[in-house]
Design a protein around this motif. Structure first.
Motif, PDB file in Angstrom:
ATOM      1  N   TYR A 264       1.088  -1.415   0.021  1.00 17.00           N
ATOM      2  CA  TYR A 264       0.080  -0.295  -0.184  1.00 17.00           C
ATOM      3  C   TYR A 264       0.460   1.135  -0.190  1.00 17.00           C
ATOM      4  O   TYR A 264       2.079   1.026   0.973  1.00 17.00           O
ATOM      5  CB  TYR A 264      -0.932   0.494   1.117  1.00 17.00           C
ATOM      6  CG  TYR A 264      -1.887   1.543   1.597  1.00 17.00           C
ATOM      7  CD1 TYR A 264      -2.343   2.102  -0.155  1.00 17.00           C
ATOM      8  CD2 TYR A 264      -1.337   1.769   2.733  1.00 17.00           C
ATOM      9  CE1 TYR A 264      -3.404   3.320   0.416  1.00 17.00           C
ATOM     10  CE2 TYR A 264      -2.603   3.152   2.549  1.00 17.00           C
ATOM     11  CZ  TYR A 264      -3.019   3.417   1.538  1.00 17.00           C
ATOM     12  OH  TYR A 264      -3.651   4.777   2.469  1.00 17.00           O
ATOM     13  N   SER A 265       1.371   2.394  -0.740  1.00 14.25           N
ATOM     14  CA  SER A 265       1.258   3.487  -1.305  1.00 14.25           C
ATOM     15  C   SER A 265       0.049   4.571  -1.278  1.00 14.25           C
ATOM     16  O   SER A 265      -0.759   4.543  -2.207  1.00 14.25           O
ATOM     17  CB  SER A 265       2.149   3.485  -2.347  1.00 14.25           C
ATOM     18  OG  SER A 265       2.869   4.853  -2.235  1.00 14.25           O
ATOM     19  N   LEU A 268       2.448   7.322  -3.901  1.00 11.85           N
ATOM     20  CA  LEU A 268       3.695   6.594  -4.803  1.00 11.85           C
ATOM     21  C   LEU A 268       4.804   7.530  -4.639  1.00 11.85           C
ATOM     22  O   LEU A 268       6.086   7.645  -5.048  1.00 11.85           O
ATOM     23  CB  LEU A 268       3.284   7.027  -5.983  1.00 11.85           C
ATOM     24  CG  LEU A 268       2.484   5.635  -6.099  1.00 11.85           C
ATOM     25  CD1 LEU A 268       1.367   6.301  -8.166  1.00 11.85           C
ATOM     26  CD2 LEU A 268       2.436   4.171  -5.886  1.00 11.85           C
ATOM     27  N   GLY A 269       5.322   8.782  -3.371  1.00 11.43           N
ATOM     28  CA  GLY A 269       6.181   8.989  -2.981  1.00 11.43           C
ATOM     29  C   GLY A 269       5.953  10.213  -3.188  1.00 11.43           C
ATOM     30  O   GLY A 269       6.619  11.082  -2.815  1.00 11.43           O
ATOM     31  N   GLU A 297       2.443  -0.953   4.420  1.00 13.96           N
ATOM     32  CA  GLU A 297       3.010   0.441   3.666  1.00 13.96           C
ATOM     33  C   GLU A 297       4.564   0.269   3.092  1.00 13.96           C
ATOM     34  O   GLU A 297       5.089  -0.212   3.967  1.00 13.96           O
ATOM     35  CB  GLU A 297       2.531   1.303   4.628  1.00 13.96           C
ATOM     36  CG  GLU A 297       3.062   2.770   4.358  1.00 13.96           C
ATOM     37  CD  GLU A 297       2.031   4.038   4.443  1.00 13.96           C
ATOM     38  OE1 GLU A 297       2.321   5.217   4.612  1.00 13.96           O
ATOM     39  OE2 GLU A 297       0.796   3.452   6.216  1.00 13.96           O
ATOM     40  N   ILE A 298       4.184   0.572   1.745  1.00 11.88           N
ATOM     41  CA  ILE A 298       5.789   0.303   1.395  1.00 11.88           C
ATOM     42  C   ILE A 298       6.209   1.404   0.950  1.00 11.88           C
ATOM     43  O   ILE A 298       5.513   3.267   1.155  1.00 11.88           O
ATOM     44  CB  ILE A 298       5.817  -0.429  -0.357  1.00 11.88           C
ATOM     45  CG1 ILE A 298       4.398   0.797  -1.196  1.00 11.88           C
ATOM     46  CG2 ILE A 298       5.580  -1.772   0.231  1.00 11.88           C
ATOM     47  CD1 ILE A 298       4.625   0.214  -2.454  1.00 11.88           C
ATOM     48  N   GLU A 299       8.088   1.538   1.266  1.00  9.04           N
ATOM     49  CA  GLU A 299       8.991   3.176   0.294  1.00  9.04           C
ATOM     50  C   GLU A 299       7.897   3.250  -1.031  1.00  9.04           C
ATOM     51  O   GLU A 299       7.890   1.862  -1.786  1.00  9.04           O
ATOM     52  CB  GLU A 299      10.037   2.727   0.697  1.00  9.04           C
ATOM     53  CG  GLU A 299      10.048   2.265   1.744  1.00  9.04           C
ATOM     54  CD  GLU A 299      10.026   3.450   2.639  1.00  9.04           C
ATOM     55  OE1 GLU A 299      10.267   5.249   2.610  1.00  9.04           O
ATOM     56  OE2 GLU A 299       9.774   3.883   3.681  1.00  9.04           O
ATOM     57  N   PRO A 300       8.525   4.100  -1.749  1.00  8.65           N
ATOM     58  CA  PRO A 300       8.724   4.972  -2.645  1.00  8.65           C
ATOM     59  C   PRO A 300       9.127   3.594  -4.339  1.00  8.65           C
ATOM     60  O   PRO A 300      10.318   3.134  -3.318  1.00  8.65           O
ATOM     61  CB  PRO A 300       8.787   6.066  -2.758  1.00  8.65           C
ATOM     62  CG  PRO A 300       8.727   6.409  -1.539  1.00  8.65           C
ATOM     63  CD  PRO A 300       9.118   6.054  -0.878  1.00  8.65           C
ATOM     64  N   THR A 377      -3.008   2.133  -3.826  1.00 13.99           N
ATOM     65  CA  THR A 377      -3.204   3.295  -3.915  1.00 13.99           C
ATOM     66  C   THR A 377      -4.696   3.973  -4.126  1.00 13.99           C
ATOM     67  O   THR A 377      -5.213   3.345  -4.581  1.00 13.99           O
ATOM     68  CB  THR A 377      -1.882   4.169  -5.083  1.00 13.99           C
ATOM     69  OG1 THR A 377      -2.999   3.928  -6.403  1.00 13.99           O
ATOM     70  CG2 THR A 377      -1.133   4.175  -5.547  1.00 13.99           C
ATOM     71  N   TYR A 406      -1.691   8.498 -10.157  1.00 15.43           N
ATOM     72  CA  TYR A 406      -1.212   7.445  -9.564  1.00 15.43           C
ATOM     73  C   TYR A 406      -1.770   6.414 -10.560  1.00 15.43           C
ATOM     74  O   TYR A 406      -1.839   6.127 -10.716  1.00 15.43           O
ATOM     75  CB  TYR A 406      -2.575   7.270  -8.571  1.00 15.43           C
ATOM     76  CG  TYR A 406      -2.043   8.170  -7.231  1.00 15.43           C
ATOM     77  CD1 TYR A 406      -0.741   8.811  -6.567  1.00 15.43           C
ATOM     78  CD2 TYR A 406      -2.276   8.147  -6.146  1.00 15.43           C
ATOM     79  CE1 TYR A 406      -0.591   9.943  -5.799  1.00 15.43           C
ATOM     80  CE2 TYR A 406      -2.483   9.591  -4.770  1.00 15.43           C
ATOM     81  CZ  TYR A 406      -1.124  10.045  -4.582  1.00 15.43           C
ATOM     82  OH  TYR A 406      -0.708  10.713  -4.040  1.00 15.43           O
TER      83      TYR A 406
END
Length: 476
Positions: A264-265, A268-269, A297-300, A377, A406
């Motif tokens: 999950y982002s 998207l950073g 939850e993820i990093e870009p 997203t 996105y």
């Protein structure tokens, strides 16, 4: 008749089979909805009531005789006016398409719909040549949102999404070059699916080449999968089309999400969300976790590729406008003309550099999907804004990709991406959740969307009707 407007295609097919209603009754209900609402919403450029009722009667005879062609037979359907349809002109929202002569051929999507027995009601609105993220044109005016006609339904498949949300046809075929199926789905509380690039054949090919996709806008994820079964059949005119994976996209759609790993982002950073949209998306992800998915939850994964996207998009518009003489271009949307002028300045090397960015994005996402089954997203960082504007703020109006951060990356990677409704803001407007999967894993994306949909029990036609009644009751 009004009870039929909120029925999904799956529900209609069941009712046809049981003899509880008929394709003729469903088509009449859709045509009545068009008569009642389209003067306000402006979702159609063409309605063929006589032809639709004739097709519906033929479908009804098949259902009565037990020779129906499948679950799309007799379903009231629309197509965006970028698709060719035999007997109807294709005007693409532009005065440049000045010849109203009826076409002689169906596009692949329209041909497949006819073969499946769908009842095609007419053609829906698009901005000129589908160039932007809202739906208005100098030729056909402003298309409006069934939730609140003061607002845009998004675009460029805004006419299709507005029609589905208002019950003016059960599902529709849209086009998506940077979010044009998913953005209007998010703004109208409908379901929009951009399949893997090449899965749905196209002819003539779009000017945006690599970016162009075709896909369903529907009342449910199950309907979107069913319509994809129809659209994804091969057509020899599209030399670049992919291979159908076999089976039906509904085969595993009820398998749920237990055991799947979801990345999950929220942004998207690089995006910036309306706080309510972000909260609704986060709550939807928690719902998926509650249904058994492993959510992280993820990093870009990548930097914003908007510059490369704009290079490709402007070059495509320049190619679209190239056949026309300068004096013909005086009636073109000025912002579209500006995009075309930018496109004419793009070199072949710059275009190939942009394609290299696509390849790099595709590699990054392929590696991402070695760990994560899907990426989730928000579909769009905002909800619908006033109709007649190109963006939610003046600063974002000139470059529509600035407020759709996105969606367009996954046209560049050609991955399947689905928008499902994920709730309503305090202002009574729907927000969308985007689910992205690896290329050729369309069924997995639909499976995740269906699990969430089944849990929420969402009905866009009913919700939009309630919101519309509330809006009318507000003081002006």
């Amino acid at each position: 008749m009004s009870d039929l407007l909120g029925m999904t295609a799956a529900e209609l097919a069941g009712a046809y089979g049981r003899g509880e209603t008929s394709p003729v009754e469903a088509t009449r209900a859709a045509l009545e909805a068009i008569d009642a609402r389209d003067a306000e919403l402006n979702a159609f450029v063409l309605v063929d009531a006589e032809g639709a009722l004739r097709s519906a009667a033929e479908s009804e005879a098949r259902w009565v005789g037990g020779t129906q062609r499948g679950p799309a037979d007799g379903v009231p359907t629309t197509v965006k006016d970028l698709e060719q349809a035999r007997g109807w002109p294709t005007l693409r929202g532009s005065w440049l398409s000045g010849d109203p002569t009826p076409g002689r051929d169906d596009s692949p999507s329209v041909a497949r719909l006819r073969e499946a027995g769908a009842v095609i009601l007419g053609k829906t609105t698009t901005p000129e040549f589908g160039w932007k993220g809202v739906t208005d044109s100098g030729r056909f005016g402003i298309t409006r949102n069934p939730w609140d006609p003061a607002l845009t339904p998004g675009g460029s498949s805004g006419g299709s999404a507005a029609a589905v949300a208002a019950g003016m046809g059960t599902w529709s075929v849209g086009t998506d070059g940077g979010g044009s199926v998913r953005v209007p789905a998010a703004f109208t509380g409908t379901v929009g699916f951009k399949p893997t690039g090449g899965l749905v054949p196209a002819f003539p090919p779009g000017s945006n080449g690599h970016l162009s996709h075709r896909g369903p806008i529907a009342l449910s994820v199950l309907d979107a999968a069913t319509l994809l079964d129809v659209l994804a059949r091969p057509d020899a005119r599209d030399w670049a089309a992919g291979t159908h994976p076999g089976g039906s996209f509904t085969d595993e759609i009820e398998a749920g999400v237990a055991g799947l790993t979801i990345g999950y982002s929220p942004d998207l950073g690089y995006g910036r969300n309306d706080p309510e949209v972000e909260a609704l998306a986060a709550a939807a992800v928690e719902t998926l976790a509650g249904l058994g998915a492993r959510v992280r939850e993820i990093e870009p994964v990548f930097a914003d590729p908007v510059a490369a996207f704009q290079t490709m998009w402007c070059a495509g518009i320049a190619r679209t406008l190239r056949p026309f003489e300068p004096d013909h271009l005086t009636r073109v949307d000025p912002a579209l003309l500006e995009y075309g002028e930018r496109g004419r300045e793009i070199s072949a090397v710059s275009y190939l550099d942009a394609m290299a960015v696509c390849a790099d994005l595709g590699l990054k996402m392929a590696r991402f999907h070695e760990t994560y089954d899907v990426l989730v997203t928000p579909t769009v960082p905002c909800v619908a804004f006033p109709a007649g504007r190109n963006g939610p703020t003046p600063e974002q109006s000139d470059v529509w990709a600035s407020w759709t951060p996105y969606t367009y990356p996954f046209n560049m990677t050609r991955q399947p991406a689905l928008s499902v409704p994920c709730g309503i803001t305090r202002a009574g407007l729907p927000a969308g959740l985007q689910i992205v999967g690896p290329r050729h894993r369309d069924a997995r994306v639909l499976r995740v969307g269906r699990a969430y949909e089944r849990h929420t029990g969402w009905s866009p036609v009913a919700e939009a009707s309630r919101a519309r009644a509330t809006t009318r009751g507000r003081p002006s």
